[in-house]
Design a protein around this motif. Structure first.
Motif, mmCIF file in Angstrom:
data_model
loop_
_atom_site.group_PDB
_atom_site.id
_atom_site.type_symbol
_atom_site.label_atom_id
_atom_site.label_comp_id
_atom_site.label_asym_id
_atom_site.label_seq_id
_atom_site.Cartn_x
_atom_site.Cartn_y
_atom_site.Cartn_z
ATOM 1 N N GLU A 123 0.835 -1.209 0.000
ATOM 2 C CA GLU A 123 0.000 0.000 0.000
ATOM 3 C C GLU A 123 0.866 1.254 0.000
ATOM 4 O O GLU A 123 0.552 2.236 -0.680
ATOM 5 N N LEU A 124 1.962 1.243 0.734
ATOM 6 C CA LEU A 124 2.897 2.374 0.742
ATOM 7 C C LEU A 124 3.508 2.550 -0.650
ATOM 8 O O LEU A 124 3.596 3.676 -1.164
ATOM 9 N N ARG A 162 2.240 1.669 -3.500
ATOM 10 C CA ARG A 162 1.189 2.206 -4.375
ATOM 11 C C ARG A 162 0.991 3.695 -4.135
ATOM 12 O O ARG A 162 0.880 4.478 -5.081
ATOM 13 N N SER A 163 0.960 4.087 -2.879
ATOM 14 C CA SER A 163 0.759 5.483 -2.527
ATOM 15 C C SER A 163 1.910 6.357 -3.038
ATOM 16 O O SER A 163 1.682 7.430 -3.600
ATOM 17 N N LEU A 164 3.129 5.894 -2.840
ATOM 18 C CA LEU A 164 4.297 6.676 -3.279
ATOM 19 C C LEU A 164 4.340 6.832 -4.795
ATOM 20 O O LEU A 164 4.775 7.861 -5.306
ATOM 21 N N LEU A 165 3.882 5.815 -5.506
ATOM 22 C CA LEU A 165 3.839 5.886 -6.968
ATOM 23 C C LEU A 165 2.587 6.582 -7.491
ATOM 24 O O LEU A 165 2.470 6.833 -8.684
ATOM 25 N N GLU A 166 1.631 6.844 -6.584
ATOM 26 C CA GLU A 166 0.351 7.483 -6.943
ATOM 27 C C GLU A 166 -0.377 6.684 -8.029
ATOM 28 O O GLU A 166 -0.818 7.219 -9.043
ATOM 29 N N VAL A 167 -0.522 5.387 -7.778
ATOM 30 C CA VAL A 167 -1.154 4.483 -8.737
ATOM 31 C C VAL A 167 -2.662 4.496 -8.533
ATOM 32 O O VAL A 167 -3.149 4.217 -7.436
ATOM 33 N N ASP A 168 -3.406 4.790 -9.594
ATOM 34 C CA ASP A 168 -4.871 4.806 -9.517
ATOM 35 C C ASP A 168 -5.414 3.381 -9.487
ATOM 36 O O ASP A 168 -4.690 2.409 -9.712
ATOM 37 N N ASP A 169 -6.715 3.260 -9.218
ATOM 38 C CA ASP A 169 -7.344 1.945 -9.055
ATOM 39 C C ASP A 169 -7.223 1.064 -10.299
ATOM 40 O O ASP A 169 -6.887 -0.119 -10.193
#
Length: 156
Positions: A96-97, A99-106
């Motif tokens: 999750e971190l 994903r958040s750092l890469l700013e990956v959308d759904d």
């Protein structure tokens, strides 16, 4: 042949493997949900990608990434394939971190998750007898994908 047809063929091959302890019906549902995304028929914006960004192709020194090797799959295409590393190496909070750092959308995340599953499924038939360590790593990756997939897939 399309990637969808390829993955369905790998699923069939996996069903014939003795000892593969993986819920292949759920794998199929996760794959079908990913290809049913509204934009799944549209190609992603083509970018450079490694294409085989798995733990066995990463060199670590003193706890830090030192190098990436094996550029046989280097190409231009859908870069979501390189997100597979999240399911192979990271636990859920770290994923999750990441994903958040890469700013990956759904949608991008679901595509990456589907690629992780696809790579696992294509590994088993080819390497089941010859590379048990590789298969064990891909089995863990496939199970991480299934653990993260929405529970609603279980009902239909």
């Amino acid at each position: 042949m399309s990637i969808d047809a390829d993955i369905r063929s790998y699923l069939d091959d996996c069903r014939r493997l003795h000892g593969l302890d993986l819920d292949l019906d759920r794998c199929q549902k996760v794959w079908e949900a990913a290809i049913a995304l509204p934009d799944s028929a549209e190609p992603a914006t083509a970018r450079w990608l490694h294409g085989d960004l798995l733990a066995e192709n990463l060199l670590v020194q003193n706890g830090r990434l030192a190098a990436v090797v094996d550029f046989d799959c280097l190409s231009v295409g859908d870069p979501t394939v390189d997100l597979v590393i999240a399911w192979e190496l990271l636990n859920p909070p770290s994923r999750e971190l990441f994903r958040s750092l890469l700013e990956v959308d759904d949608v991008t995340w679901i595509r990456g998750r589907a690629w992780a599953l696809a790579i696992a499924l294509m590994t088993f038939p080819y390497y089941w007898q010859t590379m048990p360590e590789r298969c064990a790593a891909r089995l863990a990756m496939a199970r991480a994908v299934l653990a993260e997939a929405p529970p609603l897939l279980d009902n239909g």
